[in-house]
Design a protein around this motif. Structure first.
Motif, short mmCIF file in Angstrom:
data_model
loop_
_atom_site.label_atom_id
_atom_site.label_comp_id
_atom_site.label_asym_id
_atom_site.label_seq_id
_atom_site.Cartn_x
_atom_site.Cartn_y
_atom_site.Cartn_z
N ASP A 22 0.80 -1.22 0.00
CA ASP A 22 0.00 0.00 0.00
C ASP A 22 0.83 1.27 0.00
OD1 ASP A 22 0.95 -0.37 2.55
OD2 ASP A 22 -0.84 0.45 3.52
N ILE A 23 2.17 1.15 -0.04
CA ILE A 23 3.00 2.35 -0.13
C ILE A 23 3.31 2.62 -1.59
CG2 ILE A 23 5.17 1.08 0.22
CD1 ILE A 23 6.20 3.57 1.72
N LEU A 24 3.08 3.85 -2.03
CA LEU A 24 3.26 4.22 -3.43
C LEU A 24 4.27 5.36 -3.54
CD1 LEU A 24 -0.42 4.20 -4.78
CD2 LEU A 24 1.29 2.39 -4.92
N LEU A 25 5.18 5.21 -4.48
CA LEU A 25 6.15 6.25 -4.83
C LEU A 25 5.86 6.66 -6.27
CD1 LEU A 25 8.60 8.00 -4.28
CD2 LEU A 25 10.06 6.06 -4.86
N VAL A 26 5.23 7.82 -6.43
CA VAL A 26 4.73 8.25 -7.74
C VAL A 26 5.59 9.39 -8.28
CG1 VAL A 26 2.76 9.15 -9.00
CG2 VAL A 26 2.39 7.61 -7.07
N PRO A 27 6.25 9.21 -9.43
CA PRO A 27 7.00 10.31 -10.05
C PRO A 27 6.06 11.17 -10.91
CG PRO A 27 7.41 8.28 -11.23
CD PRO A 27 6.49 7.92 -10.11
N LEU A 28 6.19 12.47 -10.80
CA LEU A 28 5.43 13.41 -11.62
C LEU A 28 6.41 14.14 -12.52
CD1 LEU A 28 3.11 14.96 -8.85
CD2 LEU A 28 2.63 12.97 -10.30
N GLN A 29 6.15 14.14 -13.83
CA GLN A 29 7.08 14.80 -14.75
C GLN A 29 6.31 15.43 -15.90
OE1 GLN A 29 10.18 12.31 -16.31
NE2 GLN A 29 11.30 14.04 -17.23
N LEU A 30 6.65 16.68 -16.20
CA LEU A 30 6.09 17.40 -17.34
C LEU A 30 7.21 18.24 -17.93
CD1 LEU A 30 3.62 18.17 -19.03
CD2 LEU A 30 3.18 20.03 -17.41
N ASP A 31 7.68 17.82 -19.10
CA ASP A 31 8.85 18.45 -19.73
C ASP A 31 10.04 18.39 -18.76
OD1 ASP A 31 7.32 18.95 -21.96
OD2 ASP A 31 6.66 20.91 -21.24
N LYS A 32 10.57 19.56 -18.39
CA LYS A 32 11.73 19.58 -17.48
C LYS A 32 11.31 19.68 -16.00
CE LYS A 32 14.84 21.75 -20.83
NZ LYS A 32 15.77 22.88 -21.09
N LEU B 64 5.27 10.43 -2.23
CA LEU B 64 5.32 9.17 -1.49
C LEU B 64 4.20 9.17 -0.45
CD1 LEU B 64 6.85 6.51 -0.82
CD2 LEU B 64 8.18 7.83 0.85
N TYR B 65 3.39 8.11 -0.42
CA TYR B 65 2.27 8.05 0.51
C TYR B 65 1.75 6.62 0.63
CZ TYR B 65 -0.61 7.88 -3.73
OH TYR B 65 -1.16 7.51 -4.94
N PHE B 66 0.93 6.40 1.66
CA PHE B 66 0.23 5.13 1.83
C PHE B 66 -1.19 5.31 1.31
CE2 PHE B 66 3.63 4.57 4.85
CZ PHE B 66 3.89 3.21 4.82
N LYS C 2 0.12 7.85 9.25
CA LYS C 2 -1.09 8.54 9.72
C LYS C 2 -1.83 9.25 8.59
CE LYS C 2 0.33 9.38 14.51
NZ LYS C 2 0.60 10.42 15.54
N GLY C 3 -1.29 9.22 7.38
CA GLY C 3 -1.99 9.85 6.26
C GLY C 3 -1.32 11.09 5.71
N HIS C 4 -0.06 11.33 6.05
CA HIS C 4 0.67 12.45 5.48
C HIS C 4 1.32 12.03 4.16
CE1 HIS C 4 0.06 13.91 9.51
NE2 HIS C 4 0.59 15.08 9.22
N VAL C 5 1.53 12.99 3.30
CA VAL C 5 2.12 12.74 1.98
C VAL C 5 3.46 13.48 1.91
CG1 VAL C 5 1.85 13.07 -0.51
CG2 VAL C 5 -0.12 12.45 0.90
N LEU C 6 4.49 12.76 1.50
CA LEU C 6 5.82 13.35 1.35
C LEU C 6 6.04 13.74 -0.11
CD1 LEU C 6 8.58 14.03 2.62
CD2 LEU C 6 9.31 11.70 2.07
#
Length: 450
Positions: free
Chosen positions: A25-35, A41-43, A94-98
């Motif tokens: 249930d832990i997800l590390l999501v990269p966000l990228q748009l051009d440069k 990172l969150y649960f 506890k529900g925080h997003v890094l």
């Protein structure tokens, strides 16, 4: 960096994923748009997905540059102080997003709040007062208190317990009314807590009591927002725990347990009348069984002749002494009360009522108990529930067995000595430095000079 080049995952986020043992249930999501790029990172099991999409992911693709997105994140009201080490892991669970934007890290509180709706009052129902009680979400409870207590001096402090879940609690007080010595004693007691797991306000209340083996509670557990605001105005401290729909009131005196919030909504004479009824019921509940034994077995001459003959006639054929008779009936009454609590609500009232009627009729017909004893037990059962706070009601129910034992051994003198001993015990009891039998908690407190 080229537009097609994949950015490197921050080392901090990689370490966190490894420490969490690659939990699904832990997800590390990269966000990228051009440069422009960022990492989230969150649960997913504790984060509000819709709020995450609207607050972080969607604005990233709408803003023109990373600098704009960084400024946007810094301006969010959900932005909290960045943690490190073990504290950061706890906040994520506890529900925080890094969020990582280049070399900068941000921590946002986007937890999923379940069971946030206020529930109808169950423990302390009232006719004229507010009908909604606290919920299991601490944010909702704090909102309810703020809406009802509009003093700017209201202070909310967040404290983290030392149990394995690192549960957060909120300590609430009005700094213009609260006694500093009381506040210091509560903070000290909370810091000294050392338990593996505390999951409810009721369990926390037991740990905060002066001694683990204490019979009488030194804290009040309440679900009513009006009782909370009333106690805040009287200089008391409220302790809220996330996930629990009750609040702890500290410190308290014995007379606080006898006050119902319904008294605040009636006229003076009606409130006084109901308060006198409660105290009369309290004395009946704790003294009547022992008085029955004392009079029947030791001092029957205090009755009028007609009443003495009536009582003696009702006990004809009863093979046991009075204390066995009383103990037998009291225990079966306790069984009925306990079963009514445990049974489903649809059948509990019917089952216990029918059970009580059958038991009383069969016991008298079998000559195991007298008709007078049935009246005594019924009166004791009724008066057991006149005390508004259930913790004190349970304590009083236990005390009547202590008085019964003293009376059985020493007669009427034992009853008097036992009752006096209970009063002396309460007189020597304290609640966070305040005498337990203090008559009043300064219900008309004056504000401190600022």
């Amino acid at each position: 960096m080229c537009a097609n080049e994949k950015p490197n995952t921050p080392e901090l986020m990689q370490d966190i994923v490894e420490k969490m043992n690659q939990s699904e249930d832990i997800l590390l999501v990269p966000l990228q748009l051009d440069k422009n790029y960022a990492f989230v990172l969150y649960f997913k099991t504790v984060v509000d997905g819709f709020k995450l999409q609207e607050t972080i992911i969607k604005p990233f693709f709408e803003l023109k540059s990373t600098e704009h997105f960084t400024s946007y994140i810094q301006s969010l009201p959900d932005n909290v102080k960045m943690k490190s080490g073990e504290e950061l892991l706890i906040q994520l669970t506890k529900g925080h997003v890094l969020i990582a934007i280049h070399d900068q890290f941000f921590l946002l509180d986007i937890k999923m709040i379940s069971a946030s709706s206020p529930q109808p009052a169950v423990m302390e129902p009232t006719i004229y007062g507010p009908q909604l009680a606290l919920s299991e979400a601490i944010e909702t409870n704090l909102n309810m208190i703020r809406q009802r207590y509009l003093e700017p001096s209201l202070t909310i402090e967040t404290v983290q317990l030392k149990d394995i879940t690192h549960q957060s609690i909120s300590v609430i007080y009005d700094k213009q009314f609260v006694k500093q010595s009381v506040l210091d004693a509560i903070h000290k007691k909370i810091k000294e807590l050392d338990s593996l797991l505390i999951k409810s306000s009721g369990e926390l209340q037991l740990h905060l009591n002066n001694t683990k083996l204490s019979l009488f509670p030194t804290l009040i557990l309440t679900e009513r927002p009006d009782r909370i605001t009333y106690n805040l105005a009287n200089g008391k401290v409220i302790i809220l725990m996330d996930g629990s729909p009750q609040a702890i009131v500290a410190p308290v005196v014995f007379f606080d347990f006898m006050v119902s919030m319904e008294d605040r909504y009636h006229s003076y004479w009606i409130s006084i009348f109901t308060l006198i009824l409660r105290y009369f019921g309290l004395l009946t509940c704790i003294l009547l069984p022992a008085m029955y034994v004392a009079v029947i077995s030791y001092t029957p001459d205090i009755f009028r002749l007609e009443l003495a003959l009536s009582v003696a006639g009702s006990r004809l054929g009863v093979p046991y002494p009075s204390f066995i008779e009383v103990l037998f009936m009291l225990l079966f009454m306790e069984f009925l009360i306990e079963s009514s609590i445990r049974l489903p609500k649809a059948i509990s009232a019917t089952a216990t009522t029918v059970g009580g009627l059958i038991l009383g009729t069969a016991a008298t017909e079998a000559a195991l108990t007298s008709n007078i004893m049935i009246i005594v037990v019924s009166a004791v059962a009724i008066t057991s529930f006149v005390i508004p706070i259930s913790e004190m009601s349970f304590a009083i129910r236990i005390c009547r067995y202590l008085l019964l034992a003293f009376t059985t051994l020493f007669g009427t003198a034992g009853l008097m000595i036992g009752f006096l001993g209970i009063i002396m015990f309460l007189a020597n009891k304290e609640s966070f430095g305040e005498p337990f039998l203090k008559l009043d908690w300064n219900s008309t407190r004056k504000k401190k000079e600022v």
